[in-house]
Design an enzyme around this catalytic site. Structure first.
Site, short mmCIF file in Angstrom:
data_model
loop_
_atom_site.label_atom_id
_atom_site.label_comp_id
_atom_site.label_asym_id
_atom_site.label_seq_id
_atom_site.Cartn_x
_atom_site.Cartn_y
_atom_site.Cartn_z
CB SER A 261 -0.88 -0.01 1.25
OG SER A 261 -1.42 1.25 1.51
CB THR B 175 -0.54 3.43 4.08
OG1 THR B 175 -0.39 2.02 3.98
CG2 THR B 175 -1.96 3.81 3.71
CE1 TYR C 34 -4.55 -2.88 4.61
CE2 TYR C 34 -4.23 -0.56 4.09
CZ TYR C 34 -4.32 -1.88 3.69
OH TYR C 34 -4.18 -2.19 2.36
CE LYS D 99 -1.77 -4.55 2.91
NZ LYS D 99 -1.90 -5.88 2.28
#
Length: 339
Positions: free
Chosen positions: A125, A127, A150, A154
């Protein structure tokens, strides 16, 4: 025939990737625990491609199940989607996210090692860039600290895979850093079907359009952006799925661990999404401006040039395609796969 194990293959991005893998001539084995997905999606994948895949209901945290999968099917490479993915929920139940996303990924990689399978494409991701890097994000930037649990999972899995590849040169790993996947297959047969209240903009918007929700909340209209609403790099899920096929091809012929951004390079605002959806589909979306959400960045988008140069991948579908296909899926399936 090259055989790919797809963990979480019955989910939103997983099912679209299965279509592209089957169309590209790969043999597909799906492992999914169906916690946020449906067997119906895989039946539709088979109907769309007129090809069969193998489905195994199981969990990546179950070592015995994984060993059985690798023993029963000669797997050449793995695409790893399985995991929990709701940002808000990850703040409320962090330990469940660490168990599913981090421990689950470790369990999978250990099973791959036992089976002698060293080619992996990991669903990561954007992020992982954290809050400090400026857009457009480039793979050469240092990763940051994601603002939610979350994203943190990752990042941890990316670092774990990088260290595994450094320690053993047999590993060939792709880290695909997604931006904001939206849209659905052009047929309207498969699409995003979140359980409960959607966490992402597009399924929420289409559920408002189909009458399942009263109105869309746009969180913040005072950001330093073109129209005051948040800007994101929205990418069509079919373009994203095709990137996985190219990443598999790349990893079958290379070693080491490599990251690629999978985005369009365009920053599109939430307001633009709503307005363009109305124009393209002729549907009015009731909405309200709501206070900003904690942790939302004003704007982020990709520099996708590395994926273009090294994978031969670029986004082909437009914003209008994304919005038309999202509505086409929701209209045909007002209650998702339960309709």
């Amino acid at each position: 025939m090259t055989r790919i194990l797809v963990t979480g293959g019955a989910g939103y991005i997983g099912s679209h990737t299965c279509v592209e893998l089957l169309n590209a001539g790969y043999d597909v084995v799906v492992l999914d625990n169906l916690s946020n997905s449906s067997v119906e999606a895989l039946q539709r994948v088979e109907a769309l491609t007129a090809k069969k895949l193998t489905f195994i209901e199981g969990d990546i945290r179950d070592a015995a199940c994984l060993d059985q999968v690798f023993a029963s099917h000669l797997i050449d490479a793995v695409i790893h989607f399985a995991g929990l993915k709701a940002v808000g929920e990850s703040q409320q139940i962090p330990l469940a996210y660490f168990e599913n996303n981090v421990t689950g990924s470790l369990s999978l990689v250990q099973a791959m090692q036992r089976a002698g399978v060293y080619r992996l494409v990991f669903s990561s991701s954007a992020t992982v860039y954290g809050e400090m890097n400026p857009s457009p994000y480039q793979e050469t930037m240092p990763t940051g600290m994601p603002s939610n649990n979350y994203g943190y999972t990752k990042l941890v899995v990316e670092q774990m895979l990088e260290k595994a590849a450094l320690a053993d040169e047999k590993w060939s790993i792709a880290l695909l850093r997604y931006f904001n996947p939206v849209g659905a297959h052009q047929s309207g047969q498969i699409g995003e079907d979140p359980q409960g209240i959607p966490n992402n903009l597009m399924p929420y918007l289409t559920q408002v359009a189909v009458g399942r929700r009263p109105l869309l909340s746009i969180f913040g209209n005072d950001y330093p952006t073109q129209d005051g609403t948040c800007e994101r790099d929205f990418i069509h899920v079919v373009d994203l799925a095709k990137a996985h096929v190219l990443a598999i091809q790349n990893r079958l012929n290379n070693v080491g661990c490599r990251a690629w951004n999978i985005g369009t390079g365009n920053a599109i605002s939430v307001q633009q999404i709503k307005d363009t959806f109305e124009q393209v589909n002729g549907v009015e979306i009731p909405f309200e401006y709501a206070p900003r959400r904690a942790g939302d960045l004003a704007s982020f988008y990709a520099d996708p040039s590395r994926a273009q140069q090294e994978l031969g991948w670029h986004a082909e579908l437009t914003l209008e395609d994304m919005l038309r296909d999202s509505w086409n899926w929701q209209k045909q399936n007002p209650k998702g796969y339960q309709s």
